[in-house]
Design a protein around this motif. Structure first.
Motif, PDB file in Angstrom:
ATOM      1  N   GLN A  78       0.822  -1.206   0.000  1.00 16.77           N
ATOM      2  CA  GLN A  78       0.000   0.000   0.000  1.00 16.77           C
ATOM      3  C   GLN A  78       0.863   1.266   0.000  1.00 16.77           C
ATOM      4  OE1 GLN A  78      -2.438  -0.506   3.527  1.00 16.77           O
ATOM      5  NE2 GLN A  78      -4.126  -1.394   2.351  1.00 16.77           N
ATOM      6  N   VAL A  79       0.269   2.332  -0.519  1.00 14.91           N
ATOM      7  CA  VAL A  79       0.791   3.696  -0.410  1.00 14.91           C
ATOM      8  C   VAL A  79      -0.241   4.506   0.366  1.00 14.91           C
ATOM      9  CG1 VAL A  79       1.299   5.823  -1.671  1.00 14.91           C
ATOM     10  CG2 VAL A  79       2.155   3.619  -2.524  1.00 14.91           C
ATOM     11  N   ILE A  80       0.201   5.199   1.412  1.00 12.32           N
ATOM     12  CA  ILE A  80      -0.695   5.980   2.260  1.00 12.32           C
ATOM     13  C   ILE A  80      -0.699   7.430   1.808  1.00 12.32           C
ATOM     14  CG2 ILE A  80      -1.189   6.752   4.611  1.00 12.32           C
ATOM     15  CD1 ILE A  80       0.367   4.315   5.614  1.00 12.32           C
ATOM     16  N   ALA A  81      -1.900   8.026   1.766  1.00 12.61           N
ATOM     17  CA  ALA A  81      -2.053   9.444   1.450  1.00 12.61           C
ATOM     18  C   ALA A  81      -2.796  10.118   2.598  1.00 12.61           C
ATOM     19  CB  ALA A  81      -2.826   9.626   0.152  1.00 12.61           C
ATOM     20  N   ARG A  82      -2.299  11.243   3.063  1.00 19.31           N
ATOM     21  CA  ARG A  82      -2.959  12.001   4.127  1.00 19.31           C
ATOM     22  C   ARG A  82      -4.059  12.881   3.550  1.00 19.31           C
ATOM     23  NH1 ARG A  82       0.971  15.244   7.963  1.00 19.31           N
ATOM     24  NH2 ARG A  82      -0.852  15.204   9.325  1.00 19.31           N
ATOM     25  N   ALA A  83      -5.036  13.165   4.371  1.00 17.54           N
ATOM     26  CA  ALA A  83      -6.014  14.199   4.023  1.00 17.54           C
ATOM     27  C   ALA A  83      -5.356  15.566   4.219  1.00 17.54           C
ATOM     28  CB  ALA A  83      -7.257  14.052   4.897  1.00 17.54           C
ATOM     29  N   ASP A  84      -6.083  16.628   3.899  1.00 15.07           N
ATOM     30  CA  ASP A  84      -5.543  17.987   3.968  1.00 15.07           C
ATOM     31  C   ASP A  84      -5.597  18.497   5.402  1.00 15.07           C
ATOM     32  OD1 ASP A  84      -4.703  20.553   3.560  1.00 15.07           O
ATOM     33  OD2 ASP A  84      -6.436  21.181   2.375  1.00 15.07           O
ATOM     34  N   THR A  85      -4.433  18.758   5.970  1.00 18.02           N
ATOM     35  CA  THR A  85      -4.373  19.255   7.349  1.00 18.02           C
ATOM     36  C   THR A  85      -4.057  20.747   7.410  1.00 18.02           C
ATOM     37  OG1 THR A  85      -2.035  18.654   7.524  1.00 18.02           O
ATOM     38  CG2 THR A  85      -3.656  17.006   8.231  1.00 18.02           C
ATOM     39  N   THR A  86      -4.081  21.430   6.259  1.00 16.62           N
ATOM     40  CA  THR A  86      -3.827  22.869   6.260  1.00 16.62           C
ATOM     41  C   THR A  86      -5.125  23.620   6.562  1.00 16.62           C
ATOM     42  OG1 THR A  86      -4.286  23.098   3.887  1.00 16.62           O
ATOM     43  CG2 THR A  86      -2.026  22.556   4.537  1.00 16.62           C
TER      44      THR A  86
ATOM     45  N   PRO B 238      -8.472  13.753  12.690  1.00 17.22           N
ATOM     46  CA  PRO B 238      -9.486  14.660  13.236  1.00 17.22           C
ATOM     47  C   PRO B 238      -9.251  16.124  12.913  1.00 17.22           C
ATOM     48  CG  PRO B 238      -8.846  13.032  14.885  1.00 17.22           C
ATOM     49  CD  PRO B 238      -7.886  12.890  13.729  1.00 17.22           C
ATOM     50  N   TRP B 239      -8.001  16.515  12.629  1.00 24.22           N
ATOM     51  CA  TRP B 239      -7.681  17.920  12.342  1.00 24.22           C
ATOM     52  C   TRP B 239      -7.529  18.162  10.837  1.00 24.22           C
ATOM     53  CZ3 TRP B 239      -5.054  14.402  15.215  1.00 24.22           C
ATOM     54  CH2 TRP B 239      -3.928  13.818  14.632  1.00 24.22           C
ATOM     55  N   SER B 240      -8.101  17.297  10.022  1.00 24.05           N
ATOM     56  CA  SER B 240      -7.997  17.432   8.571  1.00 24.05           C
ATOM     57  C   SER B 240      -9.353  17.774   7.964  1.00 24.05           C
ATOM     58  CB  SER B 240      -7.479  16.127   7.965  1.00 24.05           C
ATOM     59  OG  SER B 240      -8.490  15.119   7.997  1.00 24.05           O
ATOM     60  N   ASN B 241      -9.386  17.915   6.630  1.00 24.66           N
ATOM     61  CA  ASN B 241     -10.647  18.214   5.951  1.00 24.66           C
ATOM     62  C   ASN B 241     -11.542  16.976   5.832  1.00 24.66           C
ATOM     63  OD1 ASN B 241      -9.031  16.906   4.036  1.00 24.66           O
ATOM     64  ND2 ASN B 241      -9.920  18.032   2.317  1.00 24.66           N
ATOM     65  N   LEU B 242     -11.022  15.824   6.227  1.00 23.85           N
ATOM     66  CA  LEU B 242     -11.829  14.598   6.353  1.00 23.85           C
ATOM     67  C   LEU B 242     -11.623  14.091   7.775  1.00 23.85           C
ATOM     68  CD1 LEU B 242     -11.009  13.038   2.872  1.00 23.85           C
ATOM     69  CD2 LEU B 242     -13.282  13.749   3.649  1.00 23.85           C
ATOM     70  N   PRO B 243     -12.309  14.717   8.735  1.00 26.19           N
ATOM     71  CA  PRO B 243     -11.972  14.500  10.147  1.00 26.19           C
ATOM     72  C   PRO B 243     -12.469  13.189  10.749  1.00 26.19           C
ATOM     73  CG  PRO B 243     -13.787  16.047   9.964  1.00 26.19           C
ATOM     74  CD  PRO B 243     -13.332  15.762   8.570  1.00 26.19           C
ATOM     75  N   THR B 244     -13.369  12.497  10.082  1.00 31.37           N
ATOM     76  CA  THR B 244     -13.880  11.246  10.625  1.00 31.37           C
ATOM     77  C   THR B 244     -13.694  10.126   9.605  1.00 31.37           C
ATOM     78  OG1 THR B 244     -16.144  11.437   9.777  1.00 31.37           O
ATOM     79  CG2 THR B 244     -15.646  12.530  11.882  1.00 31.37           C
ATOM     80  N   VAL B 245     -13.626   8.907  10.108  1.00 36.03           N
ATOM     81  CA  VAL B 245     -13.477   7.767   9.201  1.00 36.03           C
ATOM     82  C   VAL B 245     -14.740   7.566   8.369  1.00 36.03           C
ATOM     83  CG1 VAL B 245     -11.742   6.598  10.608  1.00 36.03           C
ATOM     84  CG2 VAL B 245     -14.174   6.131  11.020  1.00 36.03           C
ATOM     85  N   GLU B 246     -15.887   7.972   8.915  1.00 36.66           N
ATOM     86  CA  GLU B 246     -17.127   7.829   8.155  1.00 36.66           C
ATOM     87  C   GLU B 246     -17.124   8.753   6.932  1.00 36.66           C
ATOM     88  OE1 GLU B 246     -17.834   6.788  12.457  1.00 36.66           O
ATOM     89  OE2 GLU B 246     -16.932   8.486  11.409  1.00 36.66           O
ATOM     90  N   ARG B 247     -16.705  10.001   7.128  1.00 37.40           N
ATOM     91  CA  ARG B 247     -16.649  10.940   5.999  1.00 37.40           C
ATOM     92  C   ARG B 247     -15.589  10.513   4.989  1.00 37.40           C
ATOM     93  NH1 ARG B 247     -16.756  17.013   8.358  1.00 37.40           N
ATOM     94  NH2 ARG B 247     -16.422  17.451   6.136  1.00 37.40           N
ATOM     95  N   ALA B 248     -14.474  10.027   5.483  1.00 35.59           N
ATOM     96  CA  ALA B 248     -13.420   9.575   4.578  1.00 35.59           C
ATOM     97  C   ALA B 248     -13.885   8.360   3.773  1.00 35.59           C
ATOM     98  CB  ALA B 248     -12.162   9.232   5.371  1.00 35.59           C
ATOM     99  N   SER B 249     -14.645   7.484   4.401  1.00 36.42           N
ATOM    100  CA  SER B 249     -15.189   6.332   3.677  1.00 36.42           C
ATOM    101  C   SER B 249     -16.120   6.787   2.560  1.00 36.42           C
ATOM    102  CB  SER B 249     -15.934   5.397   4.641  1.00 36.42           C
ATOM    103  OG  SER B 249     -16.519   4.317   3.957  1.00 36.42           O
ATOM    104  N   ARG B 250     -16.924   7.804   2.842  1.00 39.97           N
ATOM    105  CA  ARG B 250     -17.818   8.326   1.807  1.00 39.97           C
ATOM    106  C   ARG B 250     -17.018   8.939   0.656  1.00 39.97           C
ATOM    107  NH1 ARG B 250     -20.880   9.838   6.407  1.00 39.97           N
ATOM    108  NH2 ARG B 250     -20.248  12.035   6.286  1.00 39.97           N
ATOM    109  N   PHE B 251     -15.910   9.606   0.985  1.00 43.89           N
ATOM    110  CA  PHE B 251     -15.055  10.174  -0.057  1.00 43.89           C
ATOM    111  C   PHE B 251     -14.518   9.074  -0.972  1.00 43.89           C
ATOM    112  CE2 PHE B 251     -10.783  11.044  -1.603  1.00 43.89           C
ATOM    113  CZ  PHE B 251     -10.923  12.256  -2.252  1.00 43.89           C
ATOM    114  N   VAL B 252     -13.963   8.027  -0.373  1.00 41.62           N
ATOM    115  CA  VAL B 252     -13.387   6.936  -1.161  1.00 41.62           C
ATOM    116  C   VAL B 252     -14.465   6.261  -2.005  1.00 41.62           C
ATOM    117  CG1 VAL B 252     -12.251   4.686  -1.022  1.00 41.62           C
ATOM    118  CG2 VAL B 252     -11.486   6.571   0.455  1.00 41.62           C
ATOM    119  N   ALA B 253     -15.642   6.045  -1.392  1.00 40.89           N
ATOM    120  CA  ALA B 253     -16.731   5.401  -2.127  1.00 40.89           C
ATOM    121  C   ALA B 253     -17.217   6.278  -3.270  1.00 40.89           C
ATOM    122  CB  ALA B 253     -17.880   5.083  -1.178  1.00 40.89           C
TER     123      ALA B 253
END
Length: 320
Positions: free
Chosen positions: A101-109, A142-157
């Motif tokens: 795998q390659v890991i990518a961070r969400a936006d923390t700015t 939690p301090w990113s533009n996708l702060p929860t795993v639920e929202r991040a899951s929706r993004f990926v989906a």
């Protein structure tokens, strides 16, 4: 109990020792995987090379390799030439190391980009990772533009790329406000691709931000206040299998010799996984009720032995 593949994340096996020595310590402690940071990859590329690193990994029994995380992989004004170069090094390493795998961070700015504006870049990066045989996984914080795993899951989906997935880190998920029930209901099983385990206190320590806690107060699995066996069962119910990432970082853990630190982290994680395995299993048999034999520690010699001892002391001239 079941056997489990463990993956040591970069913080868990960080140290001052040479990278080859630390990789061998990871394998010797029973880990089947590890994650390599961008710093690791640049060092290896400039010195021993990725082909030699793959031989070291093979010799240490490492089969799961994660790379990253990549930052600012989306189109934005703050993206630098160095970050574009990082992407190239990660993809080169992924191909050479047969990375998982390659890991990518969400936006923390701040103020942060809209997740919708990241989708095209996500699709491009997921396609590039696919070409070198690695899966792209998103790590929400939690301090990113996708702060929860639920929202991040929706993004990926919503992005819908077959090579894109979600990394669920226990600390980021639980400190982001998720519960076991919300993870069960809000994470799409098809998106779940990686899991990391650490433990934490009931509340973030006073004077620490969430980001500081994530860096400095990741306790050994089972040593904190969280229901990690329940967390493991939850992600299993969503279809996750192996490996289990282990991300431990405290001052006490960093102060230990690298071999001891890794063995301790592996043993603690296996105990949590064993507890999750045992859930719902038949109860252990009751302890025997017959009198136990007297132990050597509690044995009290009879008086005749004591007299014999005194006679032996007298015969040898040793004071009784």
């Amino acid at each position: 109990m079941q056997e489990h593949d463990l993956l040591a994340t970069s913080w868990t096996w960080a140290g001052v020792e040479p990278i080859v020595e630390r990789i061998r310590a990871v394998g010797a402690a029973g880990f089947a995987g590890l994650s390599l940071t961008l710093g690791d990859l640049h060092e290896v590329r400039a010195t021993m090379g990725f082909a030699e690193l793959r031989r070291v990994l093979d010799g240490s029994g490492i089969v799961w390799v994660q790379l990253g995380p990549l930052e600012r992989w989306w189109t934005c004004a703050g993206r630098t030439a160095d970050q574009d170069a990082d992407r190239g090094v990660v993809l080169e390493a992924a191909a050479s190391l047969s990375a998982w795998q390659v890991i990518a961070r969400a936006d923390t700015t701040l103020p942060g980009i809209s997740p919708a504006a990241m989708i095209d870049d996500w699709l491009e990066l997921a396609g590039q990772a696919a070409k070198v045989g690695a899966q792209l996984v998103l790590e929400p914080e939690p301090w990113s533009n996708l702060p929860t795993v639920e929202r991040a899951s929706r993004f990926v989906a919503a992005a819908g790329h077959p090579n894109g997935g979600l990394l669920v880190d226990a600390m980021h998920a639980l400190r982001g406000g998720s519960t076991l029930a919300s993870i069960q209901q809000g994470v799409a099983p098809a998106t779940l691709a990686a899991v990391e385990l650490s433990d934490g206190l009931l509340h973030t320590p006073a004077g620490m931000t969430l980001a500081e806690e994530s860096r400095e107060a990741r306790h050994l699995p089972g040593a904190g206040a969280w229901d990690l066996p329940g967390f493991v069962r939850t992600v299993r119910d969503l279809g996750y299998d192996e490996p289990w990432g282990v991300e431990v970082r405290t001052a006490a853990h960093r102060a230990m010799p690298i071999g001891d630190a890794l063995r301790t982290a592996a043993a603690a994680t296996r105990a949590v996984l064993d507890a999750a395995d045992a859930y719902g299993a038949p109860a252990a048999p009751a302890m025997p009720t017959t009198p136990a034999p007297t132990s050597a520690v509690d044995f009290e010699p009879p008086a005749s032995w004591q007299r014999s001892d005194r006679r032996r002391d007298a015969d040898t001239g040793t004071p009784a």
